[in-house]
Design a protein around this motif. Structure first.
Motif, PDB file in Angstrom:
ATOM      1  N   LYS A  59      79.503  67.235  12.437  1.00  0.00           N
ATOM      2  CA  LYS A  59      78.728  67.394  13.672  1.00  0.00           C
ATOM      3  C   LYS A  59      77.232  67.462  13.377  1.00  0.00           C
ATOM      4  N   THR A  60      76.849  68.328  12.420  1.00  0.00           N
ATOM      5  CA  THR A  60      75.433  68.430  12.048  1.00  0.00           C
ATOM      6  C   THR A  60      74.947  67.132  11.427  1.00  0.00           C
ATOM      7  N   THR A  61      75.793  66.492  10.618  1.00  0.00           N
ATOM      8  CA  THR A  61      75.434  65.209   9.994  1.00  0.00           C
ATOM      9  C   THR A  61      75.156  64.159  11.061  1.00  0.00           C
ATOM     10  N   LEU A  62      75.948  64.176  12.145  1.00  0.00           N
ATOM     11  CA  LEU A  62      75.721  63.234  13.249  1.00  0.00           C
ATOM     12  C   LEU A  62      74.358  63.481  13.889  1.00  0.00           C
ATOM     13  N   GLN A  74      69.869  75.107  12.146  1.00  0.00           N
ATOM     14  CA  GLN A  74      70.538  76.389  11.899  1.00  0.00           C
ATOM     15  C   GLN A  74      69.666  77.327  11.081  1.00  0.00           C
ATOM     16  N   GLU A  75      68.875  76.795  10.161  1.00  0.00           N
ATOM     17  CA  GLU A  75      68.049  77.632   9.306  1.00  0.00           C
ATOM     18  C   GLU A  75      66.576  77.275   9.480  1.00  0.00           C
ATOM     19  N   LEU A  76      65.727  78.290   9.398  1.00  0.00           N
ATOM     20  CA  LEU A  76      64.284  78.109   9.559  1.00  0.00           C
ATOM     21  C   LEU A  76      63.655  77.673   8.244  1.00  0.00           C
ATOM     22  N   GLY A  80      68.642  87.266  14.129  1.00  0.00           N
ATOM     23  CA  GLY A  80      68.361  87.028  15.542  1.00  0.00           C
ATOM     24  C   GLY A  80      66.884  86.892  15.831  1.00  0.00           C
ATOM     25  N   GLU A  81      66.076  87.697  15.149  1.00  0.00           N
ATOM     26  CA  GLU A  81      64.622  87.615  15.338  1.00  0.00           C
ATOM     27  C   GLU A  81      64.073  86.296  14.794  1.00  0.00           C
ATOM     28  N   LYS A  82      64.610  85.845  13.663  1.00  0.00           N
ATOM     29  CA  LYS A  82      64.194  84.540  13.128  1.00  0.00           C
ATOM     30  C   LYS A  82      64.546  83.421  14.099  1.00  0.00           C
ATOM     31  N   ALA A  83      65.722  83.524  14.719  1.00  0.00           N
ATOM     32  CA  ALA A  83      66.123  82.516  15.708  1.00  0.00           C
ATOM     33  C   ALA A  83      65.151  82.505  16.885  1.00  0.00           C
ATOM     34  N   LYS A  84      64.667  83.672  17.280  1.00  0.00           N
ATOM     35  CA  LYS A  84      63.720  83.751  18.393  1.00  0.00           C
ATOM     36  C   LYS A  84      62.375  83.114  18.025  1.00  0.00           C
ATOM     37  N   VAL A  85      61.981  83.210  16.753  1.00  0.00           N
ATOM     38  CA  VAL A  85      60.759  82.533  16.302  1.00  0.00           C
ATOM     39  C   VAL A  85      60.944  81.025  16.420  1.00  0.00           C
ATOM     40  N   ASP A  90      71.428  72.995  17.180  1.00  0.00           N
ATOM     41  CA  ASP A  90      72.533  73.170  16.242  1.00  0.00           C
ATOM     42  C   ASP A  90      72.833  74.666  16.095  1.00  0.00           C
ATOM     43  N   GLU A  91      73.896  75.121  16.750  1.00  0.00           N
ATOM     44  CA  GLU A  91      74.320  76.529  16.752  1.00  0.00           C
ATOM     45  C   GLU A  91      73.162  77.476  17.094  1.00  0.00           C
ATOM     46  N   PRO A  92      72.546  77.317  18.266  1.00  0.00           N
ATOM     47  CA  PRO A  92      71.387  78.149  18.601  1.00  0.00           C
ATOM     48  C   PRO A  92      71.730  79.616  18.858  1.00  0.00           C
TER      49      PRO A  92
END
Length: 518
Positions: free
Chosen positions: A363-366, A394-396, A444-449, A465-467
């Motif tokens: 899925k991510t590869t697509l 998925q990762e910052l 969670g805080e990194k996701a908010k950034v 991607d998996e937000p």
């Protein structure tokens, strides 16, 4: 019986307090859900009780002979080991015991009758322990857990070095479950699991006879598997018997009672202060005024906790794109080998699409192939006209040195400091979070950034991607609302149907295209 006792725990980062004089006990057989908003210190707490982090004050005491199992997503998996090799290490203590037992058997012909009796007693104990801990059916137990988490689909003889981050986490989780420790410590184990494997883990934990502490923002999952809630809020940890719904009911009652008591006390304080102000200078009433003042001085004033900032997401709209956002022509995705058959896909303006299917099928590869981040094995992707894409990975990607302000400023240098701070605050980050370095923030805080970056960009296609990984309940609900209001198009991967079913107009099941055998 208490497995873990925490006494007067305090900890912080710089001037930011995480825990203040926290004490509690973990009892045998308790299934604990550790909850709290992003940044309240849940993962920090896990690091402290496992000894990875030294607290500023207080002590942590595990009962003797307690075996602790921790889902550590940073554990090293050596290149050259297969998944089966890694899973077998869960039973290393049993292999060691068997070796010791065989050594004792070999000595039997060399010892006197008294020592022989002792050896027979010891080997009998070891034999019972091996049988009780499934030593003689190790491969069957490995296959059972590996199948439940979808690892058999990947091939247990596959080198762990070739695994994705999500697949690697599954291997570590499977190893942990096979170890059957006296207490499991699980930090968001469902983040990299698809729906089928979340259901399997749910049933496994329901039947788990030992204790566990589970960090999760998945309310449905929590309600099924926990019998105690520990709530982290404002540097404290409070115990609530029951599941999440019961916690919420009791928590709201306590909150209303405290607010009512606060209002009543504030009214009394105002009346006392008014009486003192009007009567302290009057000789006839000054004694009464002094008595009221003493009452004020001795009063235990109720303080309400400051309300946590709630996120308010809003995605800026770019100009209208062409009819087709992208089209693929005989697209085959993959790296060293194909992950899909030839794909003929098209996404039109206004569509909101979720990609579904088991982990590891591409899925991510697509997504990355469509965006041009990785080349296809064969075929092509044609992007539409006037496309302005916002991509949530998925990762910052960060050096780890930036503060939150610097992280936003690097990408949007035209913004003033006030605008950057205001933008981060809208994502639910406090002043102390905003001024902290990104690498010390919670997941969670990194996701908010990362969401803050998307909010400052004009887009007409959001690729997510998996937000929801690591986001707390309030942030998930707000993101759901914002995506519903968004007038552009959305291409989304998520393992949470409750999140995306109210957003998307179409589902693409990647299992219909994959070359993987299920």
């Amino acid at each position: 019986m208490s497995l873990l006792t925490v006494n007067h725990l305090s900890h912080g980062f710089g001037d930011r307090t995480i825990f203040d004089d926290v004490s509690f006990r973990l009892l045998q057989g308790e299934h604990i859900g550790l909850i709290g908003a992003n940044g309240e210190g849940k993962s920090t707490f896990m690091d402290i009780i496992t000894g990875k982090l030294e607290p500023d004050a207080g002590n942590i005491n595990w009962s003797k002979h307690t075996r602790v199992g921790y889902l550590d997503q940073h554990a090293v998996l050596k290149q050259g080991m297969t998944m089966r090799d890694v899973l077998r290490t869960a039973f290393q203590y049993l292999y060691d015991m068997e070796e010791e037992m065989n050594h004792l058997f070999a000595r039997m012909g060399e010892v006197d009758p008294e020592e022989l009796g002792e050896i027979l007693e010891e080997t009998g104990r070891m034999q019972d322990a091996l049988t009780t801990n499934d030593f003689y059916i190790i491969d069957a137990k490995i296959d059972e857990v590996a199948n439940g988490l979808g690892l058999n689909d990947l091939g247990l003889e596959r080198d762990v070095h070739d695994l994705s981050g999500g697949q690697r986490t599954k291997v570590l989780l499977a190893k942990l479950l096979l170890e059957k420790p006296d207490i499991l410590l699980l930090d968001e184990p469902t983040n990299y699991l698809d729906v089928e494997h979340i259901e399997w883990l749910k049933n496994y934990l329901l039947a788990y006879e030992h204790a566990f502490i589970l960090i999760s923002h998945d309310i449905l999952f929590l309600n099924h598997v926990v019998n105690v809630i520990y709530h982290m809020e404002n540097h404290r940890v409070t115990r609530y018997p029951g599941d999440y719904n019961e916690f919420l009911r009791v928590y709201e009652i306590k909150k209303q009672q405290l607010a009512s008591a606060y209002q009543k006390q504030q009214k009394e304080i105002a009346n006392l202060k008014d009486f003192v102000a009007r009567n302290k200078a009057n000789a006839a009433t000054s004694k009464m005024a002094m008595s009221r003042q003493k009452k004020l001085d001795k009063m235990d004033v109720i303080a309400l906790d400051a309300e946590k900032p709630k996120p308010a997401f809003h995605f800026r709209q770019a100009r209208t794109p062409g009819k087709y956002l992208f089209q693929t022509e005989s697209l085959v995705i993959g790296y060293d080998e194909p992950l899909s058959r030839a794909l003929h896909l098209a996404m039109e303006r206004g569509q909101k699409i979720a990609l579904s299917g088991a982990n590891g099928i591409g899925k991510t590869t697509l997504l990355r192939s469509i965006l041009g981040e990785i080349p296809p094995v064969s075929g092509s992707v044609q992007l539409g006209d006037h496309l302005h894409i916002g991509y949530f990975e998925q990762e910052l990607k960060t050096t780890g040195k930036n503060t939150c302000i610097e992280e936003i400023w690097e990408e949007f240098p035209h913004l003033t400091q006030y605008e950057v701070r205001a933008s981060l605050a809208k994502c639910g980050l406090t002043k102390k979070h905003i001024e902290s370095k990104v690498h010390v923030l919670s997941g969670g805080e990194k996701a908010k950034v990362r969401l803050c970056k998307l909010m400052n960009k004009e887009t007409n296609l959001l690729v997510l991607d998996e937000p929801t990984n690591h986001l707390d309940y309030d942030a998930k609900e707000e993101l759901k609302r914002a995506l519903n209001d968004y007038k552009g198009s959305v291409l989304l991967i998520s393992h949470e149907p409750d999140f995306y079913e109210g957003i998307v107009s179409d589902m693409w099941n990647c299992e219909d295209w994959t070359t993987r055998v299920f």
